[in-house]
Design a protein around this motif. Structure first.
Motif, mmCIF file in Angstrom:
data_model
loop_
_atom_site.group_PDB
_atom_site.id
_atom_site.type_symbol
_atom_site.label_atom_id
_atom_site.label_comp_id
_atom_site.label_asym_id
_atom_site.label_seq_id
_atom_site.Cartn_x
_atom_site.Cartn_y
_atom_site.Cartn_z
ATOM 1 N N LEU A 94 0.813 -1.210 0.000
ATOM 2 C CA LEU A 94 0.000 0.000 0.000
ATOM 3 C C LEU A 94 0.850 1.265 0.000
ATOM 4 C CD1 LEU A 94 -2.796 1.139 -0.037
ATOM 5 C CD2 LEU A 94 -2.881 0.872 2.440
ATOM 6 N N LYS A 95 1.976 1.233 0.663
ATOM 7 C CA LYS A 95 2.868 2.399 0.692
ATOM 8 C C LYS A 95 3.347 2.786 -0.710
ATOM 9 C CE LYS A 95 4.754 1.857 5.343
ATOM 10 N NZ LYS A 95 5.981 1.511 6.109
ATOM 11 N N ARG A 96 3.278 1.855 -1.639
ATOM 12 C CA ARG A 96 3.710 2.112 -3.011
ATOM 13 C C ARG A 96 2.594 2.677 -3.890
ATOM 14 N NH1 ARG A 96 6.390 -3.541 -4.532
ATOM 15 N NH2 ARG A 96 6.601 -2.488 -6.528
ATOM 16 N N ALA A 97 1.377 2.718 -3.384
ATOM 17 C CA ALA A 97 0.232 3.195 -4.171
ATOM 18 C C ALA A 97 0.385 4.687 -4.480
ATOM 19 C CB ALA A 97 -1.068 2.949 -3.410
ATOM 20 N N PRO A 98 -0.040 5.112 -5.672
ATOM 21 C CA PRO A 98 0.169 6.499 -6.112
ATOM 22 C C PRO A 98 -0.898 7.482 -5.627
ATOM 23 C CG PRO A 98 -0.795 5.255 -7.885
ATOM 24 C CD PRO A 98 -0.558 4.278 -6.749
ATOM 25 N N PHE A 99 -1.189 7.474 -4.323
ATOM 26 C CA PHE A 99 -2.160 8.430 -3.787
ATOM 27 C C PHE A 99 -1.447 9.680 -3.300
ATOM 28 C CE2 PHE A 99 -4.487 4.400 -3.091
ATOM 29 C CZ PHE A 99 -5.630 4.717 -3.801
ATOM 30 N N ASP A 100 -2.200 10.789 -3.223
ATOM 31 C CA ASP A 100 -1.623 12.015 -2.683
ATOM 32 C C ASP A 100 -1.832 12.068 -1.170
ATOM 33 O OD1 ASP A 100 -4.211 12.856 -2.126
ATOM 34 O OD2 ASP A 100 -4.349 14.169 -3.862
ATOM 35 N N GLY A 101 -1.486 13.181 -0.572
ATOM 36 C CA GLY A 101 -1.538 13.317 0.875
ATOM 37 C C GLY A 101 -2.920 13.412 1.476
ATOM 38 N N ASP A 102 -3.964 13.500 0.668
ATOM 39 C CA ASP A 102 -5.317 13.644 1.202
ATOM 40 C C ASP A 102 -6.115 12.352 1.159
ATOM 41 O OD1 ASP A 102 -4.932 16.337 1.739
ATOM 42 O OD2 ASP A 102 -5.526 16.924 -0.284
ATOM 43 N N THR A 103 -5.433 11.225 1.073
ATOM 44 C CA THR A 103 -6.123 9.948 0.950
ATOM 45 C C THR A 103 -5.898 9.125 2.207
ATOM 46 O OG1 THR A 103 -5.794 9.979 -1.434
ATOM 47 C CG2 THR A 103 -6.337 7.860 -0.448
ATOM 48 N N GLU A 104 -6.944 8.454 2.653
ATOM 49 C CA GLU A 104 -6.834 7.543 3.795
ATOM 50 C C GLU A 104 -7.304 6.173 3.347
ATOM 51 O OE1 GLU A 104 -8.964 7.013 8.083
ATOM 52 O OE2 GLU A 104 -8.261 9.023 7.560
ATOM 53 N N ILE A 105 -6.524 5.151 3.716
ATOM 54 C CA ILE A 105 -6.828 3.776 3.327
ATOM 55 C C ILE A 105 -6.934 2.931 4.596
ATOM 56 C CG2 ILE A 105 -6.083 1.804 1.940
ATOM 57 C CD1 ILE A 105 -6.270 4.287 0.211
ATOM 58 N N GLU A 106 -7.908 2.063 4.639
ATOM 59 C CA GLU A 106 -8.075 1.124 5.750
ATOM 60 C C GLU A 106 -7.767 -0.274 5.234
ATOM 61 O OE1 GLU A 106 -11.724 -0.353 8.631
ATOM 62 O OE2 GLU A 106 -11.782 1.665 7.786
ATOM 63 N N VAL A 107 -7.040 -1.062 6.015
ATOM 64 C CA VAL A 107 -6.681 -2.431 5.637
ATOM 65 C C VAL A 107 -7.252 -3.366 6.698
ATOM 66 C CG1 VAL A 107 -4.791 -4.014 5.124
ATOM 67 C CG2 VAL A 107 -4.547 -1.583 4.581
ATOM 68 N N ARG A 108 -8.084 -4.322 6.263
ATOM 69 C CA ARG A 108 -8.729 -5.251 7.200
ATOM 70 C C ARG A 108 -8.620 -6.669 6.675
ATOM 71 N NH1 ARG A 108 -13.712 -2.628 8.965
ATOM 72 N NH2 ARG A 108 -14.189 -4.604 9.976
ATOM 73 N N GLN A 109 -8.265 -7.579 7.569
ATOM 74 C CA GLN A 109 -8.149 -8.983 7.181
ATOM 75 C C GLN A 109 -9.546 -9.578 6.962
ATOM 76 O OE1 GLN A 109 -5.661 -11.358 9.707
ATOM 77 N NE2 GLN A 109 -6.083 -13.233 8.578
ATOM 78 N N VAL A 110 -9.654 -10.411 5.944
ATOM 79 C CA VAL A 110 -10.898 -11.099 5.615
ATOM 80 C C VAL A 110 -10.943 -12.400 6.419
ATOM 81 C CG1 VAL A 110 -12.191 -12.226 3.756
ATOM 82 C CG2 VAL A 110 -10.935 -10.102 3.299
ATOM 83 N N PHE A 111 -12.087 -12.713 6.991
ATOM 84 C CA PHE A 111 -12.238 -13.969 7.709
ATOM 85 C C PHE A 111 -12.069 -15.144 6.763
ATOM 86 C CE2 PHE A 111 -14.679 -11.595 10.999
ATOM 87 C CZ PHE A 111 -14.018 -12.079 12.116
ATOM 88 N N GLU A 112 -11.407 -16.175 7.239
ATOM 89 C CA GLU A 112 -11.296 -17.457 6.530
ATOM 90 C C GLU A 112 -12.163 -18.471 7.273
ATOM 91 O OE1 GLU A 112 -9.909 -17.472 3.692
ATOM 92 O OE2 GLU A 112 -8.602 -15.734 3.787
ATOM 93 N N ALA A 113 -12.495 -19.564 6.644
ATOM 94 C CA ALA A 113 -13.383 -20.562 7.234
ATOM 95 C C ALA A 113 -12.913 -21.003 8.619
ATOM 96 C CB ALA A 113 -13.509 -21.771 6.303
ATOM 97 N N ASP A 114 -11.631 -21.238 8.785
ATOM 98 C CA ASP A 114 -11.117 -21.724 10.067
ATOM 99 C C ASP A 114 -11.281 -20.717 11.202
ATOM 100 O OD1 ASP A 114 -10.437 -24.131 8.907
ATOM 101 O OD2 ASP A 114 -8.332 -23.584 8.619
ATOM 102 N N ASP A 115 -11.439 -19.452 10.882
ATOM 103 C CA ASP A 115 -11.603 -18.430 11.911
ATOM 104 C C ASP A 115 -12.908 -18.583 12.685
ATOM 105 O OD1 ASP A 115 -9.192 -17.183 11.177
ATOM 106 O OD2 ASP A 115 -10.189 -15.934 9.692
ATOM 107 N N PHE A 116 -13.889 -19.279 12.124
ATOM 108 C CA PHE A 116 -15.207 -19.389 12.745
ATOM 109 C C PHE A 116 -15.327 -20.535 13.740
ATOM 110 C CE2 PHE A 116 -16.005 -16.939 8.904
ATOM 111 C CZ PHE A 116 -16.682 -15.861 9.428
ATOM 112 N N GLY A 117 -14.329 -21.410 13.805
ATOM 113 C CA GLY A 117 -14.332 -22.480 14.796
ATOM 114 C C GLY A 117 -15.403 -23.522 14.557
ATOM 115 N N ALA A 118 -15.798 -24.181 15.651
ATOM 116 C CA ALA A 118 -16.724 -25.318 15.578
ATOM 117 C C ALA A 118 -18.117 -24.925 15.084
ATOM 118 C CB ALA A 118 -16.833 -25.987 16.951
ATOM 119 N N GLU A 119 -18.488 -23.653 15.263
ATOM 120 C CA GLU A 119 -19.813 -23.207 14.817
ATOM 121 C C GLU A 119 -19.970 -23.315 13.305
ATOM 122 O OE1 GLU A 119 -17.889 -21.495 16.904
ATOM 123 O OE2 GLU A 119 -19.037 -21.648 18.758
ATOM 124 N N PHE A 120 -18.846 -23.296 12.606
ATOM 125 C CA PHE A 120 -18.877 -23.428 11.144
ATOM 126 C C PHE A 120 -18.766 -24.917 10.838
ATOM 127 C CE2 PHE A 120 -16.982 -22.217 6.835
ATOM 128 C CZ PHE A 120 -18.183 -21.748 6.354
#
Length: 139
Positions: A94-120
């Protein structure tokens, strides 16, 4: 690990101001690097919130609220879905992305099947795999 990279809206993006040819060119080059490295799974820009709606759920009621929405800093202008080894790797890309100083980016991990435990349960996992296969077949 998959990460959703969320590009926050700006007053310009909410006003429908399109990026310059230079920014589009630079972003195209950056996206090519992501694809060649096997990082980018998807990525798109979004129209301003004035062209969208929100659906509010309250019990059995569904209320549709037309845009635009007031808090620009809470809105999304675009996204990528990346496959990387860690949050740190996503940030380095992301640090390499060509945005200017007025941009904000959020990075969030996507859940994988194993993250849900026995309920899945095995049945739910099978359903999920079947649905993903159906989506992939339509691509």
């Amino acid at each position: 690990m998959r990460f959703m990279v969320i590009v926050k809206a700006t007053p310009d993006s909410e006003a429908g101001v399109m990026p310059s040819k230079q920014l589009l060119t630079e972003m195209g080059k950056f996206n090519e690097e992501l694809v060649k490295a096997g990082v980018m799974l998807a990525g798109e820009g979004l129209h301003p919130s004035s062209k969208g709606v929100r659906v509010r759920f309250s019990g059995n009621r569904r209320t549709v609220i037309d845009g635009p929405f007031a808090e620009t800093k809470e809105l999304i202008a675009g996204f990528w879905l990346w496959q990387v080894q860690s949050l740190e790797e996503a940030v380095e890309w992301l640090k390499r992305a060509p945005f200017d100083g007025d941009t904000e980016i959020e990075v969030r991990q996507v859940f994988e099947a194993d993250d849900f435990g026995a309920e899945f349960t095995p049945e739910l996992r099978e359903q999920e795999e079947r649905l993903r296969a159906q989506v992939a077949a339509k691509s």
